[in-house]
Design a protein around this motif. Structure first.
Motif, PDB file in Angstrom:
ATOM      1  N   ILE A  25       0.907  -1.288  -0.019  1.00  0.00           N
ATOM      2  CA  ILE A  25       0.111   0.089   0.067  1.00  0.00           C
ATOM      3  C   ILE A  25       0.954   1.216   0.067  1.00  0.00           C
ATOM      4  N   SER A  26       0.584   2.322  -0.935  1.00  0.00           N
ATOM      5  CA  SER A  26       1.262   3.260  -0.839  1.00  0.00           C
ATOM      6  C   SER A  26       1.003   4.220   0.340  1.00  0.00           C
ATOM      7  N   GLY A  27       2.247   4.626   0.941  1.00  0.00           N
ATOM      8  CA  GLY A  27       2.036   5.246   2.419  1.00  0.00           C
ATOM      9  C   GLY A  27       2.639   4.393   3.125  1.00  0.00           C
ATOM     10  N   VAL A  28       2.592   3.200   3.301  1.00  0.00           N
ATOM     11  CA  VAL A  28       3.157   2.241   4.094  1.00  0.00           C
ATOM     12  C   VAL A  28       4.511   1.891   4.034  1.00  0.00           C
ATOM     13  N   SER A  29       5.346   2.297   4.960  1.00  0.00           N
ATOM     14  CA  SER A  29       6.885   2.167   4.750  1.00  0.00           C
ATOM     15  C   SER A  29       7.436   0.922   5.134  1.00  0.00           C
ATOM     16  N   GLU A  30       6.810   0.483   6.071  1.00  0.00           N
ATOM     17  CA  GLU A  30       7.291  -0.850   6.861  1.00  0.00           C
ATOM     18  C   GLU A  30       6.254  -1.618   7.632  1.00  0.00           C
ATOM     19  N   VAL A  31       6.299  -2.789   7.662  1.00  0.00           N
ATOM     20  CA  VAL A  31       5.315  -3.630   8.141  1.00  0.00           C
ATOM     21  C   VAL A  31       6.256  -4.559   9.060  1.00  0.00           C
ATOM     22  N   TYR A  32       5.720  -4.710  10.372  1.00  0.00           N
ATOM     23  CA  TYR A  32       6.680  -5.673  11.329  1.00  0.00           C
ATOM     24  C   TYR A  32       5.761  -6.833  11.603  1.00  0.00           C
ATOM     25  N   SER A  33       6.108  -8.069  11.781  1.00  0.00           N
ATOM     26  CA  SER A  33       5.389  -9.264  12.869  1.00  0.00           C
ATOM     27  C   SER A  33       5.839  -8.942  13.885  1.00  0.00           C
TER      28      SER A  33
END
Length: 91
Positions: A25-33
């Motif tokens: 998704i544009s605007g999401v820089s990182e995703v962490y579990s």
């Protein structure tokens, strides 16, 4: 730049696929579990508050497998990492 931290509860049987969809998704820089009561944490970095709604309410919350979210807005950043980049000479 406005930073929002989004706490996400998701279908744990599909966590990797859900995380990848959110990361796209544009605007999401990182995703962490993450460990604990939450399953994922997403960093959203946008220019306006309205864009937070576009990213979180209109897109992230609609990813199949996202069960619930809670969004926190960051007021100020305190980071050694950011300071190091600001004074880096590009090595």
């Amino acid at each position: 730049m406005i930073t929002a931290i989004v706490f996400i509860q998701a279908d744990v049987s599909r966590l990797s696929d859900i995380a990848e969809s959110i990361a796209d998704i544009s605007g999401v820089s990182e995703v962490y579990s993450v460990t604990g009561e939450l399953d994922l944490l997403a960093m959203v970095r946008v220019r306006t508050h309205e864009e937070i709604s576009d990213v979180v309410a209109d897109q992230l919350n609609k990813v199949d497998g996202v069960l619930s979210t809670q969004t926190q807005i960051a007021f100020q950043t305190f980071s050694h990492h950011d300071l190091e980049e600001a004074f880096s000479i590009g090595l």
